[in-house]
Design a protein around this motif. Structure first.
Motif, mmCIF file in Angstrom:
data_model
loop_
_atom_site.group_PDB
_atom_site.id
_atom_site.type_symbol
_atom_site.label_atom_id
_atom_site.label_comp_id
_atom_site.label_asym_id
_atom_site.label_seq_id
_atom_site.Cartn_x
_atom_site.Cartn_y
_atom_site.Cartn_z
ATOM 1 N N ALA A 115 35.178 41.373 28.355
ATOM 2 C CA ALA A 115 36.121 40.393 28.897
ATOM 3 C C ALA A 115 35.662 39.871 30.251
ATOM 4 N N MET A 116 35.133 40.744 31.100
ATOM 5 C CA MET A 116 34.678 40.309 32.420
ATOM 6 C C MET A 116 33.516 39.330 32.325
ATOM 7 N N ASN A 117 32.745 39.411 31.268
ATOM 8 C CA ASN A 117 31.587 38.539 31.095
ATOM 9 C C ASN A 117 31.867 37.364 30.175
ATOM 10 N N SER A 118 33.133 37.146 29.880
ATOM 11 C CA SER A 118 33.532 36.045 29.012
ATOM 12 C C SER A 118 33.261 34.703 29.685
ATOM 13 N N GLU A 119 32.944 33.713 28.875
ATOM 14 C CA GLU A 119 32.814 32.345 29.385
ATOM 15 C C GLU A 119 34.188 31.739 29.654
ATOM 16 N N ASN A 120 35.224 32.352 29.075
ATOM 17 C CA ASN A 120 36.585 31.900 29.313
ATOM 18 C C ASN A 120 37.020 32.447 30.676
ATOM 19 N N VAL A 121 37.202 31.559 31.623
ATOM 20 C CA VAL A 121 37.484 31.948 33.004
ATOM 21 C C VAL A 121 38.774 32.758 33.108
ATOM 22 N N VAL A 122 39.781 32.412 32.349
ATOM 23 C CA VAL A 122 41.057 33.125 32.421
ATOM 24 C C VAL A 122 40.901 34.552 31.921
ATOM 25 N N VAL A 123 40.213 34.736 30.816
ATOM 26 C CA VAL A 123 39.976 36.081 30.281
ATOM 27 C C VAL A 123 39.191 36.910 31.297
ATOM 28 N N ALA A 124 38.151 36.325 31.861
ATOM 29 C CA ALA A 124 37.333 37.041 32.843
ATOM 30 C C ALA A 124 38.150 37.379 34.091
ATOM 31 N N ALA A 125 39.011 36.474 34.522
ATOM 32 C CA ALA A 125 39.833 36.725 35.707
ATOM 33 C C ALA A 125 40.829 37.859 35.454
ATOM 34 N N VAL A 126 41.464 37.858 34.301
ATOM 35 C CA VAL A 126 42.397 38.938 33.951
ATOM 36 C C VAL A 126 41.663 40.275 33.961
ATOM 37 N N ALA A 127 40.488 40.308 33.375
ATOM 38 C CA ALA A 127 39.704 41.550 33.336
ATOM 39 C C ALA A 127 39.338 42.012 34.744
ATOM 40 N N ARG A 128 38.981 41.093 35.607
ATOM 41 C CA ARG A 128 38.626 41.448 36.994
ATOM 42 C C ARG A 128 39.830 42.017 37.744
ATOM 43 N N ILE A 129 40.979 41.421 37.545
ATOM 44 C CA ILE A 129 42.192 41.928 38.192
ATOM 45 C C ILE A 129 42.448 43.366 37.759
ATOM 46 N N ILE A 130 42.395 43.598 36.472
ATOM 47 C CA ILE A 130 42.665 44.942 35.944
ATOM 48 C C ILE A 130 41.634 45.942 36.454
ATOM 49 N N LYS A 131 40.369 45.557 36.407
ATOM 50 C CA LYS A 131 39.310 46.469 36.860
ATOM 51 C C LYS A 131 39.429 46.762 38.347
ATOM 52 N N MET B 163 41.777 37.754 46.501
ATOM 53 C CA MET B 163 40.742 36.878 47.048
ATOM 54 C C MET B 163 39.520 36.813 46.126
ATOM 55 N N THR B 164 39.137 37.940 45.570
ATOM 56 C CA THR B 164 38.000 37.979 44.649
ATOM 57 C C THR B 164 38.263 37.112 43.423
ATOM 58 N N VAL B 165 39.429 37.278 42.829
ATOM 59 C CA VAL B 165 39.769 36.528 41.620
ATOM 60 C C VAL B 165 39.983 35.054 41.950
ATOM 61 N N PHE B 166 40.642 34.758 43.051
ATOM 62 C CA PHE B 166 40.866 33.383 43.471
ATOM 63 C C PHE B 166 39.525 32.658 43.639
ATOM 64 N N ASN B 167 38.603 33.295 44.314
ATOM 65 C CA ASN B 167 37.280 32.691 44.516
ATOM 66 C C ASN B 167 36.538 32.525 43.196
ATOM 67 N N TYR B 168 36.629 33.518 42.333
ATOM 68 C CA TYR B 168 35.967 33.445 41.025
ATOM 69 C C TYR B 168 36.500 32.253 40.228
ATOM 70 N N ILE B 169 37.806 32.111 40.188
ATOM 71 C CA ILE B 169 38.409 31.004 39.423
ATOM 72 C C ILE B 169 37.993 29.659 40.018
ATOM 73 N N ASN B 170 38.043 29.536 41.338
ATOM 74 C CA ASN B 170 37.665 28.281 41.978
ATOM 75 C C ASN B 170 36.201 27.925 41.743
ATOM 76 N N GLU B 171 35.343 28.915 41.674
ATOM 77 C CA GLU B 171 33.922 28.659 41.464
ATOM 78 C C GLU B 171 33.570 28.376 40.006
ATOM 79 N N ASN B 172 34.420 28.843 39.086
ATOM 80 C CA ASN B 172 34.061 28.770 37.671
ATOM 81 C C ASN B 172 34.956 27.924 36.791
ATOM 82 N N TYR B 173 36.086 27.517 37.286
ATOM 83 C CA TYR B 173 37.002 26.760 36.447
ATOM 84 C C TYR B 173 36.836 25.282 36.730
ATOM 85 N N ILE B 174 36.381 24.572 35.745
ATOM 86 C CA ILE B 174 36.168 23.136 35.891
ATOM 87 C C ILE B 174 37.344 22.425 35.251
ATOM 88 N N LEU B 175 38.046 21.666 36.042
ATOM 89 C CA LEU B 175 39.220 20.929 35.531
ATOM 90 C C LEU B 175 38.817 19.613 34.927
#
Length: 78
Positions: A34-50, A66-78
């Motif tokens: 899940a952490m290595n998923s291309e789906n940013v939301v799945v990866a973010a959820v996994a990072r929060i849990i871990k 902050m870690t998850v916020f930065n990850y989402i901002n860097e990887n989520y393309i709107l």
């Protein structure tokens, strides 16, 4: 199955999340996948849990946020 994987499955089982973010929960058997998923939301959820690792400490929670916020901002393309 670990507690973290149980938590991951509980979150990913949510039908609304599945519809909104178009993922197949069966693809994520463990936290690593899940952490290595291309789906940013799945990866973010996994990072929060871990990263939270069951901590209720506010400073730990802020670091994870902050870690998850930065990850989402860097990887989520709107």
């Amino acid at each position: 199955m670990t507690n973290k994987e149980r938590m991951l499955h509980m979150v990913l089982d949510d039908k609304k999340l599945q519809e909104l973010y178009e993922y197949d929960k069966s693809e994520y058997e463990d936290l690593y996948t899940a952490m290595n998923s291309e789906n940013v939301v799945v990866a973010a959820v996994a990072r929060i849990i871990k990263d939270l690792n069951g901590s209720t400490d506010e400073s730990d929670q802020k670091k994870v946020y902050m870690t998850v916020f930065n990850y989402i901002n860097e990887n989520y393309i709107l």
